[in-house]
Write a protein that holds these residues in place. Structure first.
Motif, short mmCIF file in Angstrom:
data_model
loop_
_atom_site.label_atom_id
_atom_site.label_comp_id
_atom_site.label_asym_id
_atom_site.label_seq_id
_atom_site.Cartn_x
_atom_site.Cartn_y
_atom_site.Cartn_z
N ARG A 20 54.84 28.71 10.37
CA ARG A 20 54.75 27.90 11.53
C ARG A 20 56.00 27.86 12.60
O ARG A 20 57.22 27.62 12.15
N SER A 22 57.27 26.55 16.38
CA SER A 22 56.94 25.53 17.30
C SER A 22 57.05 26.30 18.72
O SER A 22 58.07 27.05 19.01
N ALA A 23 56.29 25.88 19.74
CA ALA A 23 56.46 26.36 21.27
C ALA A 23 56.22 25.43 22.29
O ALA A 23 55.41 24.41 21.87
N THR A 24 56.64 25.90 23.33
CA THR A 24 56.39 24.79 24.49
C THR A 24 54.90 25.12 25.23
O THR A 24 54.35 24.21 25.99
N MET A 32 55.55 35.73 21.02
CA MET A 32 55.99 35.83 19.63
C MET A 32 55.33 37.02 18.71
O MET A 32 56.03 37.77 18.13
N ARG A 67 68.08 39.23 14.50
CA ARG A 67 67.49 37.90 15.56
C ARG A 67 67.85 36.97 14.79
O ARG A 67 68.60 35.69 15.42
N GLN B 133 59.42 26.13 12.45
CA GLN B 133 60.74 26.86 12.95
C GLN B 133 61.10 26.74 14.50
O GLN B 133 59.66 27.03 15.11
N ILE B 134 62.07 26.64 14.84
CA ILE B 134 62.34 26.37 16.40
C ILE B 134 63.45 27.48 16.70
O ILE B 134 64.51 27.56 15.89
N SER B 135 63.13 28.26 17.70
CA SER B 135 64.07 29.46 18.09
C SER B 135 64.15 29.56 19.63
O SER B 135 63.25 28.70 20.30
N LEU B 136 65.05 30.21 20.40
CA LEU B 136 64.77 30.59 21.56
C LEU B 136 63.56 31.06 21.91
O LEU B 136 62.85 30.85 22.99
N ASP B 137 62.79 31.74 21.35
CA ASP B 137 61.40 32.33 21.44
C ASP B 137 60.36 31.09 21.75
O ASP B 137 59.43 31.16 22.36
N SER B 138 60.84 29.88 21.12
CA SER B 138 60.10 28.67 21.21
C SER B 138 59.88 28.32 22.59
O SER B 138 58.82 27.80 23.14
N PHE B 139 60.87 28.43 23.28
CA PHE B 139 61.07 28.34 24.80
C PHE B 139 60.78 29.58 25.68
O PHE B 139 61.41 29.48 27.02
N GLU B 143 67.02 29.88 27.49
CA GLU B 143 68.39 29.52 26.89
C GLU B 143 68.69 28.10 27.13
O GLU B 143 69.06 27.40 26.12
N TYR B 146 66.36 25.57 25.43
CA TYR B 146 66.58 25.59 24.19
C TYR B 146 67.93 24.96 23.69
O TYR B 146 67.91 23.94 22.81
N TYR B 149 67.47 21.28 23.99
CA TYR B 149 66.48 20.64 23.08
C TYR B 149 67.15 20.48 21.73
O TYR B 149 67.23 19.36 21.02
N MET B 150 67.97 21.61 21.36
CA MET B 150 68.82 21.48 19.90
C MET B 150 69.96 20.55 20.29
O MET B 150 70.10 19.86 19.18
N ARG B 153 68.14 16.83 19.69
CA ARG B 153 68.13 17.01 18.17
C ARG B 153 69.10 16.49 17.42
O ARG B 153 69.15 15.74 16.47
N SER B 154 70.48 17.38 17.66
CA SER B 154 71.64 17.13 16.95
C SER B 154 72.30 15.60 17.18
O SER B 154 72.41 14.89 16.40
#
Lengths: 77, 159
Positions: A20, A22-24, A32, A67, B133-139, B143, B146, B149-150, B153-154
């Protein structure tokens, strides 16, 4: 008559699990999927405020090694 | 002119490399449980059980099953109240497949598969959903978003 390739059975076993991300938005899930060659099983709204969508991929949808290095500093999850 | 052709070829190759497969799983004719199977946003009844998207060399196969997702109230994460909490191998199994390829070579999808499914219930165990999982691709590669957001969270986890 359908011939079953033993390799396919192996793939199938590993793909019974999901990963899983997450995404906006749902578009990010498809991005992805295309960028990393993953199998997008579904996306769903999770009712969160920023990362509003969960992208659910079949199998182990992990980033390529290079990556992972790129995001390696963000281990505060 | 040759350079232009080369660039077009390069673009076409790149497009083809990123093309994906659109897989529709649908209930076959005469299958039960059609009541209540609706498109949530229109209320129309539907045969569709699931849609998948593959961008790799895997294709759907006879015998594949549509994964089922559920939300168990006691496992809901308050930060993501709408998300599924568990999943399992589902009761619908692919029995035959139709494959369609577009006439136009440059299309969003290289192949569309329609997987006809029969209702063949199985007793599969429920598994908990894996962590997100949260990554740059989530956004989408943004950058700034991202990082914000991080950082948020921190800060929240420090408090």
């Amino acid at each position: 008559m359908v011939q079953v390739d033993p390799k396919d059975l192996e793939d199938k076993n590993t793909e019974e699990n999901v990963t899983r991300h997450s995404a906006t938005s749902p578009d990010k899930c498809e991005e992805m999927e295309q960028k990393y060659g993953w199998k997008l099983n579904r996306w769903e709204e999770n009712d969160s405020s920023i990362l509003e969508v969960d992208c659910v991929f079949d199998g182990e949808a992990e980033f390529p090694k290079s990556r992972m290095d790129y995001t390696g500093d963000d281990d505060d999850e | 002119m040759e350079r232009q052709n080369f660039q077009s070829l390069e673009w076409i190759t790149q497009e083809m490399m990123t093309m994906s497969k659109y897989i529709i799983f649908r209930a076959d004719k005469g299958q039960p449980h059609w009541k209540g199977r609706k498109l949530a946003h229109t209320g129309a009844g539907t045969y569709i059980l699931a849609e998948h998207f593959y961008s790799n060399n895997k294709n759907p196969k006879v015998g594949d099953r549509v994964t089922e997702f559920v939300q168990l109230e006691e496992y809901v994460d308050p930060e993501f109240p709408g998300a599924s909490t568990h999943y399992k191998k589902g009761d619908w199994e692919v029995t035959h497949i139709e494959e369609y390829t577009p006439e136009v070579p440059i299309s969003k999808y290289e192949t569309v598969y329609i997987c006809y499914c029969k209702y063949l219930p199985i007793d599969a165990p429920l598994k908990p959903m894996p962590p997100r999982q949260i990554s740059l691709d989530s956004f989408g590669g943004d950058e700034k978003a991202y990082k914000e957001y991080m950082d948020a969270r921190s800060s929240a986890s420090v408090r």
